[in-house]
Design an enzyme around this catalytic site. Sequence first.
Site, short mmCIF file in Angstrom:
data_model
loop_
_atom_site.label_atom_id
_atom_site.label_comp_id
_atom_site.label_asym_id
_atom_site.label_seq_id
_atom_site.Cartn_x
_atom_site.Cartn_y
_atom_site.Cartn_z
N GLU A 35 9.81 -0.15 -17.29
CA GLU A 35 8.82 -0.26 -16.05
C GLU A 35 8.37 -1.70 -16.07
OE1 GLU A 35 7.36 1.55 -13.70
OE2 GLU A 35 8.95 2.83 -13.95
N CYS A 190 12.14 3.46 2.07
CA CYS A 190 10.85 2.62 2.72
C CYS A 190 10.89 1.15 2.42
CB CYS A 190 9.64 3.53 2.42
SG CYS A 190 8.26 3.15 3.51
N CYS A 197 13.59 4.76 8.48
CA CYS A 197 12.93 5.73 9.12
C CYS A 197 13.59 6.95 9.29
CB CYS A 197 11.57 5.35 10.07
SG CYS A 197 10.76 3.90 9.49
N CYS A 200 14.09 9.21 6.41
CA CYS A 200 13.03 9.54 5.58
C CYS A 200 12.48 10.89 5.77
CB CYS A 200 11.89 8.50 6.01
SG CYS A 200 10.21 8.58 4.91
N CYS A 206 4.64 10.35 9.24
CA CYS A 206 4.01 8.98 8.61
C CYS A 206 3.43 8.43 9.95
CB CYS A 206 5.38 8.20 8.32
SG CYS A 206 5.16 6.42 8.04
S1 SF4 Z 1 8.77 7.04 8.03
FE1 SF4 Z 1 7.05 5.99 6.98
S2 SF4 Z 1 7.46 6.23 4.83
FE2 SF4 Z 1 9.41 6.89 5.96
S3 SF4 Z 1 10.56 4.98 5.78
FE3 SF4 Z 1 9.41 4.88 7.62
S4 SF4 Z 1 7.45 3.79 7.48
FE4 SF4 Z 1 8.47 4.37 5.37
#
Ligand code: SF4
Length: 347
Positions: A35, A190, A197, A200, A206
Amino acid sequence: MIPLADALLPWHRDHGRHDLPWQRDRSPYRVWISEIMLQQTQVATVIPYFERFVQRFPDVVTLADAPLDEVLHLWSGLGYYARARNLHRAAQRVRDEFAGRFPATFAQIEGLPGIGRSTAGAILALARGERFPILDGNARRVLARAFGITGAPGERAFEQRLWVLAEENTPRAQVEAYTQAIMDLGATVCVRRRPLCPLCPLRDCCIAHRTHREHLIPAPRARARGVRRVREVVMLVAQREDGAVLLERRAPAGIWGGLWCLPEFTSESAARSYAASQLEGVALAAQTLTPVPHAFTHFDLVITPLLAHCRDGGSIAEEGRALWYDIRSPARVGLPAPVQLILASLT
Ligand code: SF4
């Protein structure tokens, strides 16, 4: 409320990272080292450093007992050297105050040098499966975008709002997987510029994505918006006839604190007069070497190396703050990356 864990856990099963070196044998010690190394540093860069580090220092007492020079040596090139100095100090506290066993409670862990709220939470969540939220750079970006929270990292209201969301969204079960998932999503999908996106698991809910504001959230840190400063220095490359090069230990705090560095000056004339007065039989090269640029978070440094050949170092290395560094058989001490580059160019 967006069901963050419900979306992230299945995604992580299929697309998350499951074979990173610190995911094997997940002890608090190994998670802690990883970390700290991962702060402001990419996974691919950290992996070889982590493996060398835990091979040399397999447990907290071995790290505590090692000389700081050796810790900094294994950190050389990773940057942000205060992290290594704090790691060493924290290991000594664990050895002396906790009988060499990594502390068990959040307050004890957060009280160690260099460990903040997010790192303490990550250690307990990843190594022990305890329910603590994290808010590292990746988690911060995912939460800010998913919930459409505007503001910049470091701004009080922004951070407070995100800590509340981090707390609310950390599930009661599978904390370890969730914590790894939100870090992985931020690191691989992200991402800061051009988030992916369509790939995602949060794309349908989102807020940043639905309102086409991915690129605006989070805002850059205030200091990142200004013009970067450029600092120019001259470093004296004093080389003896046997090839050894003069290095000086920097002060413990500040940039490159505790590392060994070429003597640094604000001007070429200051470097020349130092060489003429301190080194025996010195002959300065007619020309300086190619300037070496180096980027810090807040400014750019441009180093002009000035080569000086000398017959003998005299008594200069006897004070303990200077050493003649044998390039062919180097001492195990910490060197800043641009100094490593300059020394490599001599061979
Ligand atoms: S949908 Fe939202 S959380 Fe997902 S990659 Fe795009 S900006 Fe990031």
